[in-house]
Design an enzyme around this catalytic site. Structure first.
Site, mmCIF file in Angstrom:
data_model
loop_
_atom_site.group_PDB
_atom_site.id
_atom_site.type_symbol
_atom_site.label_atom_id
_atom_site.label_comp_id
_atom_site.label_asym_id
_atom_site.label_seq_id
_atom_site.Cartn_x
_atom_site.Cartn_y
_atom_site.Cartn_z
ATOM 1 N N TYR A 1 -89.262 -2.593 8.724
ATOM 2 C CA TYR A 1 -88.085 -2.166 7.963
ATOM 3 C C TYR A 1 -88.478 -1.222 6.840
ATOM 4 C CZ TYR A 1 -89.133 -5.118 3.893
ATOM 5 O OH TYR A 1 -89.715 -5.655 2.774
ATOM 6 N N ARG B 1 -93.968 6.144 6.901
ATOM 7 C CA ARG B 1 -94.543 4.789 6.884
ATOM 8 C C ARG B 1 -93.921 3.949 8.001
ATOM 9 N NH1 ARG B 1 -94.026 1.370 1.453
ATOM 10 N NH2 ARG B 1 -91.832 1.362 2.059
ATOM 11 N N ARG C 1 -87.400 -16.045 25.741
ATOM 12 C CA ARG C 1 -88.275 -16.096 24.566
ATOM 13 C C ARG C 1 -89.710 -16.236 25.036
ATOM 14 N NH1 ARG C 1 -91.053 -19.628 21.482
ATOM 15 N NH2 ARG C 1 -91.293 -19.093 19.294
ATOM 16 N N HIS D 1 -93.792 -14.679 23.938
ATOM 17 C CA HIS D 1 -94.452 -13.959 22.848
ATOM 18 C C HIS D 1 -94.850 -12.518 23.195
ATOM 19 C CE1 HIS D 1 -94.527 -17.935 21.203
ATOM 20 N NE2 HIS D 1 -95.191 -17.567 20.118
ATOM 21 N N LYS E 1 -95.145 -3.119 7.025
ATOM 22 C CA LYS E 1 -93.885 -3.519 6.387
ATOM 23 C C LYS E 1 -93.055 -4.290 7.410
ATOM 24 C CE LYS E 1 -90.473 -1.793 3.091
ATOM 25 N NZ LYS E 1 -90.692 -2.741 2.014
ATOM 26 N N GLU F 1 -100.834 -7.735 -4.969
ATOM 27 C CA GLU F 1 -99.579 -7.080 -5.376
ATOM 28 C C GLU F 1 -98.647 -8.169 -5.882
ATOM 29 O OE1 GLU F 1 -97.724 -5.093 -2.015
ATOM 30 O OE2 GLU F 1 -98.249 -6.707 -0.643
HETATM 31 C C1 LIG Z 1 -94.677 -6.639 -0.691
HETATM 32 C C2 LIG Z 1 -94.211 -5.321 -1.248
HETATM 33 N N1 LIG Z 1 -95.083 -4.554 -1.919
HETATM 34 C C3 LIG Z 1 -94.710 -3.370 -2.441
HETATM 35 C C4 LIG Z 1 -93.414 -2.901 -2.323
HETATM 36 C C5 LIG Z 1 -93.046 -1.575 -2.921
HETATM 37 O O1 LIG Z 1 -92.889 -0.621 -1.915
HETATM 38 P P1 LIG Z 1 -91.986 0.690 -2.109
HETATM 39 O O2 LIG Z 1 -92.455 1.348 -3.365
HETATM 40 O O3 LIG Z 1 -92.281 1.481 -0.898
HETATM 41 O O4 LIG Z 1 -90.577 0.218 -2.215
HETATM 42 C C6 LIG Z 1 -92.481 -3.657 -1.620
HETATM 43 C C7 LIG Z 1 -91.107 -3.150 -1.478
HETATM 44 O O5 LIG Z 1 -90.220 -3.775 -1.009
HETATM 45 C C8 LIG Z 1 -92.872 -4.898 -1.067
HETATM 46 O O6 LIG Z 1 -92.002 -5.666 -0.389
#
Ligand SMILES: Cc1ncc(COP(=O)(O)O)c(C=O)c1O
Length: 289
Positions: free
Chosen positions: A36, A55, A104, A106, A153, A186
């Protein structure tokens, strides 16, 4: 409950939210098998559009979802969706799952088309670079218990959701995460920067963090338009504690100043001057990305 009549995009069509239907056998629903993006848009102007979509394409390639649209096609889809929803300050959420199978199982199925879903939601007005008015963030910290592929993501966000909830339960706005070595990774939904003695630091890109678009734009902006020393280096939680400033970055927050970590003030407990400077530069340049 009110019916939601916002216009959404699903698999090639625009329709009211309450008419958008997805199979319960969709692998996004069953496995969290998807990618996403969230792209901010202010009065119809998108921020970091191509960086977000690049990305996304990289994520789709990594997990073997075959979906190819040109940047122009994505842009047209985004602009149509924004126009249909009033073009205020909107976040555009784009979700591509591997699609709806007939069972379903995997393994990646053959011959299943990806599900493409997008909707908009209202976001706060763009952050104003003023210490007096900006929201001050409080955070706690904990060991990062997510998976080892945080550069993807993925829509499988349970690890992030559980960490974010830990923060909520502790009465703070976000939660900083660190690995077993005590190195900052993070936050549950943001990247993290610290400032020490006028220098700016953020953890390097690897499998422990998402390559945030805001992070990348901010690094580029600071390196091109300021004399600040900016480094991508390993940061210990001890260094975070001793920092003069801590910032969270994300598409919806831009640069969010953190004033408290685990009940202790960061620096003097006030929003820092480097934050104000960096947010001002970001605000001035963000529409060029
Ligand atoms: C785990 C995580 N890290 C960093 C970010 C920041 O990413 P961006 O600057 O691309 O929104 C997000 C954004 O949702 C996130 O979910």
């Amino acid at each position: 409950m009110d019916m939601n009549t916002d216009v959404v995009y699903l698999n090639g069509e625009f329709m009211p939210m309450d008419q958008a239907k997805i199979s319960p056998l969709d692998r996004g629903f069953l496995f969290g098998d998807g990618i996403y993006e969230v792209v901010p848009s202010y009065a119809g102007k998108l921020v970091g559009f191509s960086l977000h979509l690049e990305r996304m394409q990289k994520g789709l390639d990594t997990i073997g979802i075959k979906l190819f649209k040109t940047l122009d096609e994505w842009r047209e889809l985004f602009e149509t969706l924004i126009n249909k929803n009033g073009a205020g300050n909107l976040g555009v959420y784009l979700h591509v799952s591997r699609g709806a199978d007939v069972k379903r199982f995997h393994a990646y199925p053959e011959g299943v088309s990806p599900t493409v879903f997008a909707f908009t939601f209202e976001i706060a007005a763009a952050t104003v670079a003023d210490k007096k008015f900006v929201k001050k963030f409080k955070v706690t910290s904990t060991e990062d218990l997510r998976w080892k592929r945080c550069q993807i993501k993925s829509t499988s966000l349970l690890g992030n959701v559980m960490h974010f909830q830990q923060g909520v339960d502790a009465g703070v706005n976000e939660i900083l995460l660190h690995n077993t070595k005590g190195h900052l990774t993070e936050a549950a939904a943001c990247n993290v920067f610290i400032v020490k003695d006028g220098k700016v630091f953020t953890p390097p890109l690897d499998n422990q963090i998402l390559a945030g678009v805001t992070r990348n734009m901010l690094l580029d902006i600071l390196r091109n338009y300021s004399d600040l020393d900016v480094q991508e280096v390993v940061i210990t939680m001890e260094q975070v504690k001793q920092a003069d400033e801590v910032w969270l970055t994300s598409s919806s927050k831009e640069l969010a100043p953190v004033v408290e970590l685990n009940g202790q003030p960061i620096g003097d407990g006030e929003v820092g001057a480097v934050w104000e400077f960096a947010q001002r530069l970001f605000s001035a340049n963000k529409f060029f990305y």
